[in-house]
Design a protein around this motif. Structure first.
Motif, mmCIF file in Angstrom:
data_model
loop_
_atom_site.group_PDB
_atom_site.id
_atom_site.type_symbol
_atom_site.label_atom_id
_atom_site.label_comp_id
_atom_site.label_asym_id
_atom_site.label_seq_id
_atom_site.Cartn_x
_atom_site.Cartn_y
_atom_site.Cartn_z
ATOM 1 N N GLY A 188 71.808 5.448 105.915
ATOM 2 C CA GLY A 188 72.615 5.580 107.135
ATOM 3 C C GLY A 188 72.934 7.029 107.496
ATOM 4 O O GLY A 188 72.337 7.980 106.992
ATOM 5 N N ASP A 199 80.059 3.781 109.069
ATOM 6 C CA ASP A 199 80.169 2.926 107.890
ATOM 7 C C ASP A 199 79.149 3.404 106.865
ATOM 8 O O ASP A 199 78.324 4.271 107.150
ATOM 9 C CB ASP A 199 79.968 1.442 108.241
ATOM 10 C CG ASP A 199 78.555 1.119 108.698
ATOM 11 O OD1 ASP A 199 77.681 2.009 108.668
ATOM 12 O OD2 ASP A 199 78.311 -0.034 109.086
ATOM 13 N N ASP A 201 75.963 2.548 104.392
ATOM 14 C CA ASP A 201 74.847 1.618 104.256
ATOM 15 C C ASP A 201 74.233 1.839 102.879
ATOM 16 O O ASP A 201 73.654 2.890 102.631
ATOM 17 C CB ASP A 201 73.825 1.899 105.360
ATOM 18 C CG ASP A 201 74.466 1.789 106.741
ATOM 19 O OD1 ASP A 201 74.633 0.662 107.218
ATOM 20 O OD2 ASP A 201 74.838 2.833 107.311
HETATM 21 CA CA CA Z 1 76.248 3.602 108.822
#
Ligand code: CA
Ligand code: DGT
Ligand code: CA
Length: 582
Positions: A188, A199, A201
């Motif tokens: 990510g 967020d 990953d």
């Molecule tokens: Ca992410």
């Protein structure tokens, strides 16, 4: 201004806001506001004052009763009145009050008329056009509120890279220790080293998908399980950070790493490129028909598409694929390339540690030279140095140089005044090894004025580095309005090095501006702006941002040895000109 005073002033403001929302006596509300202003403008640290037993009673707008409350806030961080007010109102009132355009009057109306208790609910109300009908609002205000809340929410939910790193490191250690887990990687935006991440990953290779997922949701910091399955599981940590976990097969690990590192735009571009070659690219591999031709490693995925590996920091679909096809990817700067740091503070001004300790810390960080650049006199709160102070510091530096195993430059972080002149006269600046110029106030000038101000500062022939060129504080303060194209052009004409300030709150230059410098042939200085011995750690973060901005070793001025650097500082050219004239 002492930081603690700001916190005390904010608490007093919050009391005033809440009292106003409650419909309290207007006189009482005003008294708290006046006290907040007084504390905010107080030159000394209010907490230290209270601890010395001094009273604030008698200062403008502060009587004995308020003085007691201020003392309570200063020493304990809160006070009884505020606790009661918070208890009686929904917690989200504080959040609502932080939204630009939502003062206490409007918050009160929204809360009482619509019953909204959180920013999300206000956003929904705005989208459902329920706000415009309220007294004193209207359609335009509704739209403005909607925009402000959407911005507020998107910022509030992204966390700074360094904060995300703490959560990521702990979680990776936990997952690696679980039975059956072979491999863990964080992908990510985190892996692309974006300055903030939405967020985390996480990819895991291992045996027993469901069992691993169950260990993951049992991680002690998990607050809420959002989804669970043998391949995809999502949770929310106590801090609010979401983590998406994917369990992938070993032979697909590289393809999954490419896919979940993204960015989405990069993935789409790769998929298109694959289609042009008759290939299907997804998170499981690269396929010709039903046959997998690549996927175990990232390099195999790129190779199947005819590309060399592309550094994660570049994967934003900003030209990296074309560059890779042309064999023209930049050789990105690495931490080990840094030779020195041109911006660090000591306890002579607002740093926490001594000159000796800072020089030793710079050495321990692997640097070969460090510039000591304390604040100039305009920064009175941090005891900024004047000519005499700099002379004294010069003597200390002479002394330290005799023992230090790295080179120590004597510099200054000199304020750029509102009119673009510098805080110290040329004859003082000329005696230093390096001058870092910085804007520390008047952030709200018009674009034309702000730009003119900075260009004028760059005209000063003793300025070598322009510190934190846009003044932004990530998630807290927008950059000031300045024409960076003009600044970069001027930097080139004058031989000034714009700084990439590596502090996690700043990362200023951002990647776009880094790239603008590179394209203009302007060398950037990656500086720590260290205010303590741990302060050099952030240089790694600065290098990450530089990589996102496509900077190579050559593009970063402080990868040079000191001997190579000197001729790139403006003063050496001045000396040349002066000696020729003589
Ligand atoms: Ca992410
Ligand atoms: P964030 O979390 O907002 O900081 O940014 P990312 O880039 O981490 O985005 P995230 O967490 O939504 O997704 C992780 C990666 O998964 C993303 O970088 C690329 C990939 N991905 C997500 N959605 C899509 C999609 O719709 N299409 C493609 N091709 N890839 C996607
Ligand atoms: Ca995600």
């Amino acid at each position: 201004m002492p930081v603690a005073n700001l916190a005390v002033a904010a608490a007093l403001q919050e009391i005033a806001d809440r009292l106003e929302i409650q419909g309290a006596n207007a006189f009482r509300v005003r008294a708290y506001r006046a006290a907040a202003r007084t504390v905010q403008e107080l030159p000394d640290d209010v907490k230290a004052k209270v601890e010395r037993g001094e009273t604030l009673a008698g200062m403008p707008g502060i009587g004995a009763d308020l003085a007691g409350k201020i003392a309570e806030v200063a020493t304990t961080g809160s006070c009884e009145v505020l606790r009661v007010l918070r208890h009686d109102m929904p917690p989200a009132i504080t959040e609502l009050l932080q939204i630009p355009g939502l003062g206490p009057k409007r918050v009160k109306t929204l809360w009482q008329e619509l019953g909204v208790q959180s920013a999300d609910e206000v956003l929904r109300a705005a989208r459902e056009q329920r706000i415009r009908a309220l007294r004193g609002f209207g359609e335009i205000t509704e739209q403005r509120i909607e925009g402000a809340i959407a911005t507020h929410l998107s910022k509030a939910r992204r966390v700074k890279l360094t904060v995300a790193a703490e959560y990521a490191d702990a979680l990776v250690r936990y997952l690696e220790a679980q039975p059956g887990v072979e491999r863990v990687a964080v992908a990510g935006s985190f892996r692309r080293l974006r300055e903030t991440v939405g967020d985390l990953d996480v990819l895991v290779v291992g045996k027993g998908g469901r069992a691993i997922a169950e260990r993951f949701v049992a991680y002690p910091d998990v607050e809420q399980q959002l989804a669970i399955g043998a391949t995809k599981t999502s949770v929310r940590l106590r801090s609010g950070l979401q983590v998406d976990l994917r369990i992938v097969a070993r032979e697909s690990f590289g393809a999954a790493l490419v896919y979940f590192t993204g960015s989405k735009a990069h993935n789409i571009a790769l998929r298109k490129l694959g289609l042009a070659h008759g290939l299907k690219v997804n998170e499981y591999g690269v396929f010709r028909g039903t046959r997998r031709i690549a996927g175990e490693t990232e390099a195999s995925v790129y190779a199947a598409l005819g590309l060399p590996p592309i550094a994660a920091e570049l994967r934003e679909d900003q030209g990296e694929i074309v560059a890779a096809q042309a064999g023209a990817l930049p050789r990105l700067v690495e931490y080990g390339d840094l030779a020195g740091d041109l911006h660090a503070h000591t306890n002579a001004t607002d740093g926490r540690d001594t000159l000796e300790a800072m020089v030793e810390a710079a050495r321990a960080a692997g640097l070969k030279y460090v510039a000591i650049t304390d604040h100039s006199r305009r920064q009175a709160m941090s005891h900024g140095l004047d000519g005499a102070g700099l002379l004294r510091q010069a003597r200390s530096i002479e002394r330290v140089r005799r023992q230090a195993s790295i080179d120590v430059l004597h510099g200054i972080e000199c304020d750029i005044l509102e009119d673009g002149s510098l805080d110290l006269p040329d004859d003082v600046l000329s005696r230093l090894d390096v001058v870092v110029a910085a804007v520390h106030g008047q952030f709200h000038l018009s674009r034309a004025k702000q730009t003119e101000r900075i260009l004028r500062a760059l005209d000063n022939r003793w300025v070598d580095v322009l510190a934190h060129p846009t003044g932004r504080l990530i998630g807290e303060r927008e950059p000031y309005d300045v024409d960076m194209v003009a600044v970069v052009r001027k930097a080139r004409a004058c031989g000034v090095h714009p700084e990439l300030n590596a502090h996690p709150d700043r990362l200023d230059l951002n990647e776009v501006n880094c790239r603008m410098c590179r394209d203009a042939g302007v060398r950037v200085a990656i500086d720590s702006d260290a205010h303590g011995v741990r302060g050099f750690d952030v240089l790694r973060l600065g290098v990450g941002q530089a990589r996102r901005g496509w900077l190579t070793r050559e593009d970063v001025v402080n990868t040079r040895t000191l001997a190579e650097l000197r001729p790139l500082l403006r003063r050496s050219r001045n000396a040349h000109v002066t000696s020729r004239a003589a």
